[in-house]
Enzyme design. Structure first.
Site, mmCIF file in Angstrom:
data_model
loop_
_atom_site.group_PDB
_atom_site.id
_atom_site.type_symbol
_atom_site.label_atom_id
_atom_site.label_comp_id
_atom_site.label_asym_id
_atom_site.label_seq_id
_atom_site.Cartn_x
_atom_site.Cartn_y
_atom_site.Cartn_z
ATOM 1 N N PRO A 1 0.871 -1.181 -0.032
ATOM 2 C CA PRO A 1 0.093 -0.003 0.059
ATOM 3 C C PRO A 1 0.978 1.426 -0.021
ATOM 4 O O PRO A 1 1.882 1.215 0.627
ATOM 5 C CB PRO A 1 -0.761 -0.126 1.238
ATOM 6 C CG PRO A 1 0.130 -0.925 2.283
ATOM 7 C CD PRO A 1 0.725 -1.881 1.228
ATOM 8 N N HIS A 2 0.524 2.225 -0.724
ATOM 9 C CA HIS A 2 1.397 3.456 -0.794
ATOM 10 C C HIS A 2 0.700 4.775 -1.074
ATOM 11 O O HIS A 2 -0.736 4.361 -1.697
ATOM 12 C CB HIS A 2 2.441 3.220 -1.828
ATOM 13 C CG HIS A 2 1.897 2.849 -3.150
ATOM 14 N ND1 HIS A 2 1.546 1.419 -3.562
ATOM 15 C CD2 HIS A 2 2.008 3.777 -4.380
ATOM 16 C CE1 HIS A 2 1.039 1.460 -4.934
ATOM 17 N NE2 HIS A 2 1.373 2.871 -5.327
ATOM 18 N N ALA A 3 1.074 5.853 -0.903
ATOM 19 C CA ALA A 3 0.319 7.072 -1.292
ATOM 20 C C ALA A 3 1.336 8.235 -1.090
ATOM 21 O O ALA A 3 2.276 8.099 -0.454
ATOM 22 C CB ALA A 3 -0.833 7.503 -0.431
#
Length: 153
Positions: free
Chosen positions: A67-69
């Site tokens: 997961p990343h942002a």
């Protein structure tokens, strides 16, 4: 990224991550980032991660979740790492993720998060690298492996 700040550290690692869902796993890892002062608004950052996750699942073959942002709520590029013995569903076709890497990148023009993703992805295709993380046993050992293997330019 400030060269004096490591991408990850023992305080950003959970070796016995027990979370029933990807949202809960992500929240547990993001909380570590917030406690370390790397994320300024936990709920704001999690909303950015969920928005990114809604575009495309971040589960990869081999038991990996990334997961990343990019987010205005991140002040230094960071990776929180979770090792989940039971696994967490991140949408990969081959099953749950046992290694979860929450990549937090400051919003802006730089592409550090893509460099981090690419570096991690190149390492994660190797079973010996994945196994070394699963076997590490301590947050410090996991952080040391990631810091040694994922080098930013």
């Amino acid at each position: 990224m400030a060269s004096s700040t490591p991408l990850t550290e023992a305080g950003l690692v959970i070796v016995d991550l027990a979370a029933p869902t990807k949202d809960e796993a992500t929240r547990m890892l993001a909380t570590k980032l917030a406690e370390a002062g790397r994320v300024t608004d936990l709920d704001g950052f999690l909303a950015d991660v969920r928005a990114r996750e809604a575009q495309m699942a971040t589960g990869l073959p081999g038991g990996i979740g990334i997961p990343h942002a990019r987010s205005t709520h991140v002040n230094v590029a960071s990776v929180a790492v979770g090792v989940s013995p039971a696994g967490v569903d991140f949408g990969a076709e081959d099953g749950p993720a046992h290694l979860i890497f929450l990549i937090a990148a400051p919003d802006g023009a730089d592409q550090n998060h893509l460099v981090i993703l690419a570096q991690l992805a190149r390492k994660l295709v190797h079973e010996d690298f994945r196994q070394s993380l699963r076997d590490a046993g301590s947050p410090a050992a996991v952080a040391e492996i990631v810091t040694r293997e994922v080098v930013l330019p």
